[in-house]
Scaffold this motif. Structure first.
Motif, PDB file in Angstrom:
ATOM      1  N   ARG A  23       0.917  -0.872   0.107  1.00  0.00           N
ATOM      2  CA  ARG A  23       0.363   0.222  -0.467  1.00  0.00           C
ATOM      3  C   ARG A  23       0.703   1.404  -0.209  1.00  0.00           C
ATOM      4  N   ILE A  24       2.001   1.150   1.073  1.00  0.00           N
ATOM      5  CA  ILE A  24       2.553   1.920   1.139  1.00  0.00           C
ATOM      6  C   ILE A  24       3.579   2.729  -0.555  1.00  0.00           C
ATOM      7  N   LYS A  25       3.582   1.449  -1.545  1.00  0.00           N
ATOM      8  CA  LYS A  25       4.580   1.495  -2.639  1.00  0.00           C
ATOM      9  C   LYS A  25       3.700   2.499  -3.577  1.00  0.00           C
ATOM     10  N   LEU A 129       8.164  -4.472 -10.651  1.00  0.00           N
ATOM     11  CA  LEU A 129       9.181  -5.830  -9.840  1.00  0.00           C
ATOM     12  C   LEU A 129       8.979  -5.363  -8.917  1.00  0.00           C
ATOM     13  N   THR A 130       8.912  -5.028  -8.239  1.00  0.00           N
ATOM     14  CA  THR A 130       9.194  -5.638  -6.400  1.00  0.00           C
ATOM     15  C   THR A 130       7.600  -6.762  -6.164  1.00  0.00           C
ATOM     16  N   THR A 131       7.396  -6.206  -6.508  1.00  0.00           N
ATOM     17  CA  THR A 131       5.513  -6.492  -5.668  1.00  0.00           C
ATOM     18  C   THR A 131       4.899  -7.770  -6.801  1.00  0.00           C
ATOM     19  N   THR A 132       4.130  -8.954  -5.769  1.00  0.00           N
ATOM     20  CA  THR A 132       3.660  -9.627  -6.641  1.00  0.00           C
ATOM     21  C   THR A 132       2.595  -9.497  -6.876  1.00  0.00           C
ATOM     22  N   PRO A 133       1.567  -9.560  -8.111  1.00  0.00           N
ATOM     23  CA  PRO A 133       0.097  -8.674  -8.055  1.00  0.00           C
ATOM     24  C   PRO A 133      -0.942  -9.877  -7.161  1.00  0.00           C
ATOM     25  N   ILE A 134      -0.151 -10.648  -6.389  1.00  0.00           N
ATOM     26  CA  ILE A 134      -1.042 -10.525  -5.128  1.00  0.00           C
ATOM     27  C   ILE A 134      -1.551  -9.935  -4.421  1.00  0.00           C
ATOM     28  N   GLU A 135       0.251  -9.345  -4.158  1.00  0.00           N
ATOM     29  CA  GLU A 135       0.206  -8.334  -2.793  1.00  0.00           C
ATOM     30  C   GLU A 135      -0.666  -7.524  -3.347  1.00  0.00           C
ATOM     31  N   ILE A 136      -0.379  -6.370  -4.945  1.00  0.00           N
ATOM     32  CA  ILE A 136      -1.136  -5.067  -5.872  1.00  0.00           C
ATOM     33  C   ILE A 136      -2.045  -5.774  -4.745  1.00  0.00           C
ATOM     34  N   THR A 137      -3.190  -6.966  -5.127  1.00  0.00           N
ATOM     35  CA  THR A 137      -4.459  -6.960  -5.556  1.00  0.00           C
ATOM     36  C   THR A 137      -4.879  -6.645  -3.802  1.00  0.00           C
ATOM     37  N   ASP A 138      -4.139  -7.589  -3.128  1.00  0.00           N
ATOM     38  CA  ASP A 138      -4.689  -7.464  -1.246  1.00  0.00           C
ATOM     39  C   ASP A 138      -4.307  -5.395  -1.658  1.00  0.00           C
ATOM     40  N   ALA A 139      -3.059  -5.118  -1.495  1.00  0.00           N
ATOM     41  CA  ALA A 139      -3.389  -3.858  -1.633  1.00  0.00           C
ATOM     42  C   ALA A 139      -4.531  -2.552  -1.815  1.00  0.00           C
ATOM     43  N   ILE A 140      -4.670  -3.047  -3.481  1.00  0.00           N
ATOM     44  CA  ILE A 140      -6.198  -2.166  -3.695  1.00  0.00           C
ATOM     45  C   ILE A 140      -7.148  -2.470  -2.820  1.00  0.00           C
ATOM     46  N   VAL A 154     -15.449  -3.688  -3.313  1.00  0.00           N
ATOM     47  CA  VAL A 154     -14.182  -3.629  -3.580  1.00  0.00           C
ATOM     48  C   VAL A 154     -13.717  -5.228  -3.422  1.00  0.00           C
ATOM     49  N   HIS A 155     -14.552  -6.089  -1.860  1.00  0.00           N
ATOM     50  CA  HIS A 155     -14.021  -7.414  -2.090  1.00  0.00           C
ATOM     51  C   HIS A 155     -14.000  -8.215  -3.454  1.00  0.00           C
ATOM     52  N   GLU A 156     -15.440  -7.854  -3.774  1.00  0.00           N
ATOM     53  CA  GLU A 156     -15.788  -8.661  -5.201  1.00  0.00           C
ATOM     54  C   GLU A 156     -14.945  -8.215  -6.036  1.00  0.00           C
ATOM     55  N   LEU A 157     -14.014  -7.227  -5.718  1.00  0.00           N
ATOM     56  CA  LEU A 157     -13.127  -6.488  -6.767  1.00  0.00           C
ATOM     57  C   LEU A 157     -11.839  -8.057  -6.641  1.00  0.00           C
ATOM     58  N   ALA A 158     -12.258  -7.679  -5.493  1.00  0.00           N
ATOM     59  CA  ALA A 158      -9.620  -7.862  -5.214  1.00  0.00           C
ATOM     60  C   ALA A 158     -10.386  -9.634  -5.965  1.00  0.00           C
ATOM     61  N   LEU A 159     -11.183  -9.882  -5.074  1.00  0.00           N
ATOM     62  CA  LEU A 159     -11.836 -11.578  -5.119  1.00  0.00           C
ATOM     63  C   LEU A 159     -11.699 -12.105  -7.062  1.00  0.00           C
ATOM     64  N   MET A 160     -12.199 -10.983  -7.994  1.00  0.00           N
ATOM     65  CA  MET A 160     -12.168 -10.746  -9.446  1.00  0.00           C
ATOM     66  C   MET A 160     -10.978 -11.097  -9.654  1.00  0.00           C
ATOM     67  N   MET A 161     -10.224 -10.248  -9.036  1.00  0.00           N
ATOM     68  CA  MET A 161      -8.614  -9.471  -9.640  1.00  0.00           C
ATOM     69  C   MET A 161      -7.952 -11.850  -9.583  1.00  0.00           C
ATOM     70  N   SER A 162      -8.228 -12.229  -8.234  1.00  0.00           N
ATOM     71  CA  SER A 162      -7.220 -12.798  -7.874  1.00  0.00           C
ATOM     72  C   SER A 162      -7.536 -14.529  -8.165  1.00  0.00           C
ATOM     73  N   ILE A 163      -9.370 -14.597  -9.031  1.00  0.00           N
ATOM     74  CA  ILE A 163      -9.541 -15.734  -9.791  1.00  0.00           C
ATOM     75  C   ILE A 163      -9.240 -15.450 -11.118  1.00  0.00           C
ATOM     76  N   LEU A 237      -5.943 -14.810   4.073  1.00  0.00           N
ATOM     77  CA  LEU A 237      -5.025 -15.385   4.621  1.00  0.00           C
ATOM     78  C   LEU A 237      -3.811 -14.779   5.030  1.00  0.00           C
ATOM     79  N   ARG A 238      -3.386 -13.160   3.774  1.00  0.00           N
ATOM     80  CA  ARG A 238      -2.678 -12.716   3.911  1.00  0.00           C
ATOM     81  C   ARG A 238      -3.090 -11.309   4.811  1.00  0.00           C
ATOM     82  N   GLU A 239      -2.584 -10.913   5.855  1.00  0.00           N
ATOM     83  CA  GLU A 239      -2.401  -9.616   6.852  1.00  0.00           C
ATOM     84  C   GLU A 239      -1.434  -8.335   6.543  1.00  0.00           C
TER      85      GLU A 239
END
Lengths: 265, 197
Positions: A23-25, A129-140, A154-163, A237-239
């Motif tokens: 998020r900071i990034k 380059l330094t952040t995985t898409p999953i991390e970015i999804t969590d941050a979004i 928001v939650h559905e959007l993030a889940l849609m991205m992960s799927i 899973l990831r906080e």
């Protein structure tokens, strides 16, 4: 190819930039994108370039990888520069190339715009380059959380991205299979009039749709069987936690911006 | 917005994947690089899938799905044309086309929710509107990008003229979306549409 797709442009590493809270990034990079446009003197440009290069160096990612991420835009940077040399006619004539005059104003303007573009691309590519898409999804998901107030899912959007991260490689393989299946049946689309070639898309897309929708329905069934009932009360899973280093990074960036404003005229 | 079911969620996610494939369709089907006026224009099915997302998922889910597509690409997954990804695509002069898919899906979804039952001629109309929205936003963004942060002075008409071959191609492709939609309209599970009657 398919395996490399879901990690995107991420280059694994253990630098402090890698470990920063995503998020900071994201926040820092968005601010940088805005503040780049405030630079207007040689010194302020130099300061931002120093910041960008120092940050890139501290990721400990090999320059080769960073340059690879920039390949699609080199052309644009150089094109902008050359076009400015030709179009802009300000300042004094410095020298002539094949009787074509090159103005000093053109050189300065072309260089500063190309540099600004280069900085934007370099710094924004450091995020991916330094952040995985999953991390970015969590941050979004976390950054957009306030939008829940206006009923934005928001939650559905993030889940849609992960799927979709999970299914992009699968469906790409499926597409590959379809193209091979058609080729093995001796279908030749390489020749023929335009209309025929465009119409040929339909028999290729129908199997793709069938397989895509079947997967969507299987997945929905599996989710429901496991009791998916939306975002309410769902644990993670990831906080994401803000740590000391994140605060320090924000402080450093604030310092960079203050100096930038001191250096501009 | 009503509660989103697991089925709607997975359909939305599948459309993100379809957009990613559509953007790079020439990788698998190289014959789709079509020569128009001497230049080989790689056919991209992004507009096609964005319109289809609106038609199939309706305005809200279509918009959500396109948002997810855009964010996935910005997060670094190579889902945009030429396997590109990352935040810089928005600074590029073609960034407006990507942003326009949000509106395309919403507008086509909105129209398709009003024009029921679905017929081929209505499909043609909706698809054409979709492409127009796509180009109106995309070309204006391109014009603004060129003249401001890219610092290239380019006239308004030149921007439009340079995009004409792509426009013709996309109109063709959008009409195929309408034909395809006609074939599958009755096979889509009714529950995936949000708040429609």
């Amino acid at each position: 190819m398919s395996n490399s797709i879901i990690i995107g442009q991420y280059v694994p590493g253990d630098s402090w930039i890698h470990r920063l809270d995503p998020r900071i990034k994201i926040v820092i990079i968005f601010c940088f994108v805005v503040f780049v446009f405030f630079a207007n003197t040689a010194l302020s440009y130099g300061w931002l370039t120093l910041f960008a290069i120092a940050t890139a160096a501290s990721t400990k990612i090999k320059a080769r990888f960073i340059a690879k991420g920039l390949t699609p835009v080199w052309f644009l940077i150089i094109f902008t520069f050359v076009l400015h040399l030709i179009v802009t006619r300000e300042g004094t004539v410095l020298f002539e190339v094949f009787t074509f005059p090159i103005y000093s104003g053109a050189l300065i303007q072309g260089f500063s715009i190309s540099l600004r573009f280069f900085l934007l691309i370099l710094v924004t590519s450091l995020l991916t380059l330094t952040t995985t898409p999953i991390e970015i999804t969590d941050a979004i998901e976390s950054l957009l959380h306030p939008l829940k107030k206006i009923k934005f899912p928001v939650h559905e959007l993030a889940l849609m991205m992960s799927i979709s991260l999970r299914f992009i490689p699968t469906l790409m393989q499926e597409t590959e299979k379809i193209s091979k299946a058609q080729a093995s049946r001796g279908v030749d689309f390489k020749t023929g009039p335009l209309k025929d070639r465009i119409q040929a898309v339909v028999p290729l897309l129908v199997p793709l749709f069938v397989s895509a929708f079947k997967r969507a329905e299987d997945l929905a069934m599996a989710m429901e069987a496991r009791g998916y009932r939306g975002g309410e009360g769902r644990s993670k899973l990831r906080e994401l936690v803000i740590r000391k280093q994140d605060i320090i990074a924000l402080g450093l960036f604030a310092f960079v911006i203050v100096v930038l404003f001191l250096l501009r005229s | 917005m009503g509660k989103i079911s697991a089925l709607q969620l997975s359909y939305g996610a599948i459309f993100v994947c379809l957009m990613a494939i559509g953007a790079n369709i020439v990788i698998w089907f190289p014959f789709l690089a079509i020569p128009i006026g001497g230049v080989s224009v790689p056919l991209s099915l992004q507009t096609f899938f964005a319109i289809l997302a609106g038609l199939m998922l309706g305005k809200k889910l279509g918009l959500l799905s396109m948002t997810a597509y855009l964010l996935t690409g910005l997060a670094g997954v190579p889902v945009f044309a030429q396997m590109q990804a990352g935040l810089f695509v928005l600074f590029d002069y073609t960034g407006g086309f990507l942003l326009s898919f949000l509106v395309v899906a919403y507008v086509t979804g909105w129209l398709s929710e009003r024009l029921i039952p679905f017929t081929l001629s209505k499909g043609f109309f909706i698809a054409t509107v979709g492409v127009l929205v796509n180009y109106l936003i995309g070309v204006h963004y391109m014009f603004i990008a060129m003249n401001t942060w890219l610092g290239l002075t380019i006239s308004y008409s030149t921007t439009w003229i340079s995009m004409t071959p792509f426009f013709i191609k996309d109109i063709f492709v959008a009409l195929i979306a309408a034909v395809l939609m006609c074939k599958i309209v009755n096979r889509i599970p009714k529950q995936i549409r949000l708040n429609t009657h």
